[in-house]
Write a protein that holds these residues in place. Structure first.
Motif, PDB file in Angstrom:
ATOM      1  N   GLY A 112       0.697  -1.401  -0.065  1.00  0.00           N
ATOM      2  CA  GLY A 112      -0.034   0.082   0.034  1.00  0.00           C
ATOM      3  C   GLY A 112       0.774   1.172  -0.087  1.00  0.00           C
ATOM      4  O   GLY A 112       0.393   2.304   0.395  1.00  0.00           O
ATOM      5  N   TYR A 113       2.097   1.039  -0.260  1.00  0.00           N
ATOM      6  CA  TYR A 113       2.894   2.652  -0.598  1.00  0.00           C
ATOM      7  C   TYR A 113       2.767   3.145  -1.660  1.00  0.00           C
ATOM      8  O   TYR A 113       2.576   2.548  -2.645  1.00  0.00           O
ATOM      9  N   PRO A 114       2.741   4.582  -1.747  1.00  0.00           N
ATOM     10  CA  PRO A 114       2.628   5.216  -3.042  1.00  0.00           C
ATOM     11  C   PRO A 114       3.968   5.053  -3.803  1.00  0.00           C
ATOM     12  O   PRO A 114       4.744   5.572  -3.211  1.00  0.00           O
ATOM     13  N   PRO A 115       4.004   4.382  -4.879  1.00  0.00           N
ATOM     14  CA  PRO A 115       5.237   4.042  -5.720  1.00  0.00           C
ATOM     15  C   PRO A 115       6.178   5.100  -5.903  1.00  0.00           C
ATOM     16  O   PRO A 115       7.413   4.870  -5.682  1.00  0.00           O
ATOM     17  N   ARG A 116       5.685   6.164  -6.216  1.00  0.00           N
ATOM     18  CA  ARG A 116       6.619   7.267  -6.558  1.00  0.00           C
ATOM     19  C   ARG A 116       6.882   8.228  -5.337  1.00  0.00           C
ATOM     20  O   ARG A 116       7.800   9.284  -5.369  1.00  0.00           O
ATOM     21  N   ALA A 117       6.343   8.042  -4.115  1.00  0.00           N
ATOM     22  CA  ALA A 117       6.586   8.735  -2.931  1.00  0.00           C
ATOM     23  C   ALA A 117       7.495   8.222  -1.968  1.00  0.00           C
ATOM     24  O   ALA A 117       7.619   8.761  -0.998  1.00  0.00           O
ATOM     25  N   VAL A 118       8.288   7.130  -2.252  1.00  0.00           N
ATOM     26  CA  VAL A 118       8.964   6.336  -1.276  1.00  0.00           C
ATOM     27  C   VAL A 118      10.262   6.039  -2.172  1.00  0.00           C
ATOM     28  O   VAL A 118      10.376   5.865  -3.118  1.00  0.00           O
ATOM     29  N   ALA A 119      11.421   5.828  -1.297  1.00  0.00           N
ATOM     30  CA  ALA A 119      12.630   5.178  -1.713  1.00  0.00           C
ATOM     31  C   ALA A 119      12.482   3.730  -1.156  1.00  0.00           C
ATOM     32  O   ALA A 119      12.076   3.405  -0.320  1.00  0.00           O
ATOM     33  N   THR A 120      13.219   2.863  -1.954  1.00  0.00           N
ATOM     34  CA  THR A 120      13.366   1.441  -1.689  1.00  0.00           C
ATOM     35  C   THR A 120      14.801   1.001  -1.717  1.00  0.00           C
ATOM     36  O   THR A 120      15.722   1.563  -2.365  1.00  0.00           O
ATOM     37  N   ALA A 121      15.302   0.069  -0.660  1.00  0.00           N
ATOM     38  CA  ALA A 121      16.526  -0.706  -0.711  1.00  0.00           C
ATOM     39  C   ALA A 121      16.457  -1.922  -0.323  1.00  0.00           C
ATOM     40  O   ALA A 121      15.564  -2.359   0.393  1.00  0.00           O
ATOM     41  N   LEU A 122      17.194  -2.655  -1.271  1.00  0.00           N
ATOM     42  CA  LEU A 122      17.077  -4.295  -1.136  1.00  0.00           C
ATOM     43  C   LEU A 122      18.621  -4.577  -0.144  1.00  0.00           C
ATOM     44  O   LEU A 122      19.725  -4.358  -0.952  1.00  0.00           O
ATOM     45  N   ASP A 123      18.575  -5.248   0.603  1.00  0.00           N
ATOM     46  CA  ASP A 123      19.773  -5.685   1.417  1.00  0.00           C
ATOM     47  C   ASP A 123      20.675  -4.460   1.414  1.00  0.00           C
ATOM     48  O   ASP A 123      21.984  -4.620   1.207  1.00  0.00           O
ATOM     49  N   GLY A 124      20.138  -3.346   1.697  1.00  0.00           N
ATOM     50  CA  GLY A 124      21.094  -2.052   1.841  1.00  0.00           C
ATOM     51  C   GLY A 124      21.578  -1.250   0.695  1.00  0.00           C
ATOM     52  O   GLY A 124      22.247  -0.295   0.831  1.00  0.00           O
ATOM     53  N   VAL A 125      20.872  -1.800  -0.428  1.00  0.00           N
ATOM     54  CA  VAL A 125      21.284  -1.134  -1.813  1.00  0.00           C
ATOM     55  C   VAL A 125      20.304  -0.333  -2.232  1.00  0.00           C
ATOM     56  O   VAL A 125      19.316  -1.090  -2.395  1.00  0.00           O
ATOM     57  N   PHE A 126      20.415   0.836  -2.688  1.00  0.00           N
ATOM     58  CA  PHE A 126      19.277   1.783  -3.046  1.00  0.00           C
ATOM     59  C   PHE A 126      18.762   1.280  -4.493  1.00  0.00           C
ATOM     60  O   PHE A 126      19.522   0.777  -5.255  1.00  0.00           O
ATOM     61  N   VAL A 127      17.494   1.072  -4.481  1.00  0.00           N
ATOM     62  CA  VAL A 127      16.709   0.680  -5.969  1.00  0.00           C
ATOM     63  C   VAL A 127      15.865   1.467  -6.346  1.00  0.00           C
ATOM     64  O   VAL A 127      14.891   2.037  -5.819  1.00  0.00           O
ATOM     65  N   PRO A 128      16.140   2.131  -7.684  1.00  0.00           N
ATOM     66  CA  PRO A 128      15.608   3.316  -8.101  1.00  0.00           C
ATOM     67  C   PRO A 128      14.055   2.723  -8.505  1.00  0.00           C
ATOM     68  O   PRO A 128      14.090   1.630  -9.124  1.00  0.00           O
ATOM     69  N   VAL A 129      13.099   3.719  -8.525  1.00  0.00           N
ATOM     70  CA  VAL A 129      11.642   3.458  -9.163  1.00  0.00           C
ATOM     71  C   VAL A 129      11.961   2.519 -10.606  1.00  0.00           C
ATOM     72  O   VAL A 129      11.067   1.636 -10.605  1.00  0.00           O
ATOM     73  N   PRO A 130      12.495   3.120 -11.526  1.00  0.00           N
ATOM     74  CA  PRO A 130      12.662   2.227 -12.719  1.00  0.00           C
ATOM     75  C   PRO A 130      13.090   0.802 -12.784  1.00  0.00           C
ATOM     76  O   PRO A 130      12.681   0.063 -13.615  1.00  0.00           O
ATOM     77  N   CYS A 131      13.832   0.465 -11.569  1.00  0.00           N
ATOM     78  CA  CYS A 131      14.288  -0.937 -11.621  1.00  0.00           C
ATOM     79  C   CYS A 131      13.679  -1.918 -10.667  1.00  0.00           C
ATOM     80  O   CYS A 131      13.983  -3.007 -10.564  1.00  0.00           O
ATOM     81  N   ARG A 132      12.565  -1.143  -9.939  1.00  0.00           N
ATOM     82  CA  ARG A 132      11.921  -2.119  -9.027  1.00  0.00           C
ATOM     83  C   ARG A 132      11.073  -3.354  -9.620  1.00  0.00           C
ATOM     84  O   ARG A 132      11.034  -4.315  -9.089  1.00  0.00           O
ATOM     85  N   ALA A 133      10.602  -3.205 -10.880  1.00  0.00           N
ATOM     86  CA  ALA A 133       9.866  -4.392 -11.501  1.00  0.00           C
ATOM     87  C   ALA A 133      10.693  -5.559 -11.771  1.00  0.00           C
ATOM     88  O   ALA A 133      10.253  -6.607 -11.937  1.00  0.00           O
ATOM     89  N   ALA A 134      12.089  -5.211 -12.168  1.00  0.00           N
ATOM     90  CA  ALA A 134      13.119  -6.081 -12.604  1.00  0.00           C
ATOM     91  C   ALA A 134      14.070  -6.554 -11.370  1.00  0.00           C
ATOM     92  O   ALA A 134      14.736  -7.511 -11.390  1.00  0.00           O
ATOM     93  N   THR A 135      13.644  -6.259 -10.136  1.00  0.00           N
ATOM     94  CA  THR A 135      14.218  -6.533  -8.920  1.00  0.00           C
ATOM     95  C   THR A 135      13.504  -7.835  -8.254  1.00  0.00           C
ATOM     96  O   THR A 135      12.442  -7.382  -7.698  1.00  0.00           O
TER      97      THR A 135
END
Length: 65
Positions: free
Chosen positions: A25-48
């Motif tokens: 339920g997070y607003p996709p463009r309004a949050v920052a994401t990291a996977l195991d401490g590595v930043f993942v930009p919005v355009p890369c989330r679908a492929a992560t």
């Protein structure tokens, strides 16, 4: 799948980071994401892809000074 989201263990259906952001339920463009401490930009989330036990951080920007 079981993973750690913002320090808490959760069970999710999502298989990608983009799906997880939507599922939780997070607003996709309004949050920052990291996977195991590595930043993942919005355009890369679908492929992560997510795996069991991965650590995910979803952070909302804060204002202040």
């Amino acid at each position: 799948m079981r993973l750690e989201l913002n320090g808490e263990p959760v069970e999710v259906r999502a298989t990608t980071l983009a799906e997880l952001v939507e599922e939780q339920g997070y607003p996709p463009r309004a949050v920052a994401t990291a996977l195991d401490g590595v930043f993942v930009p919005v355009p890369c989330r679908a492929a992560t892809t997510l795996t069991d036990g991965v650590k995910v951080e979803v952070l909302s920007p804060m204002q202040g000074g």
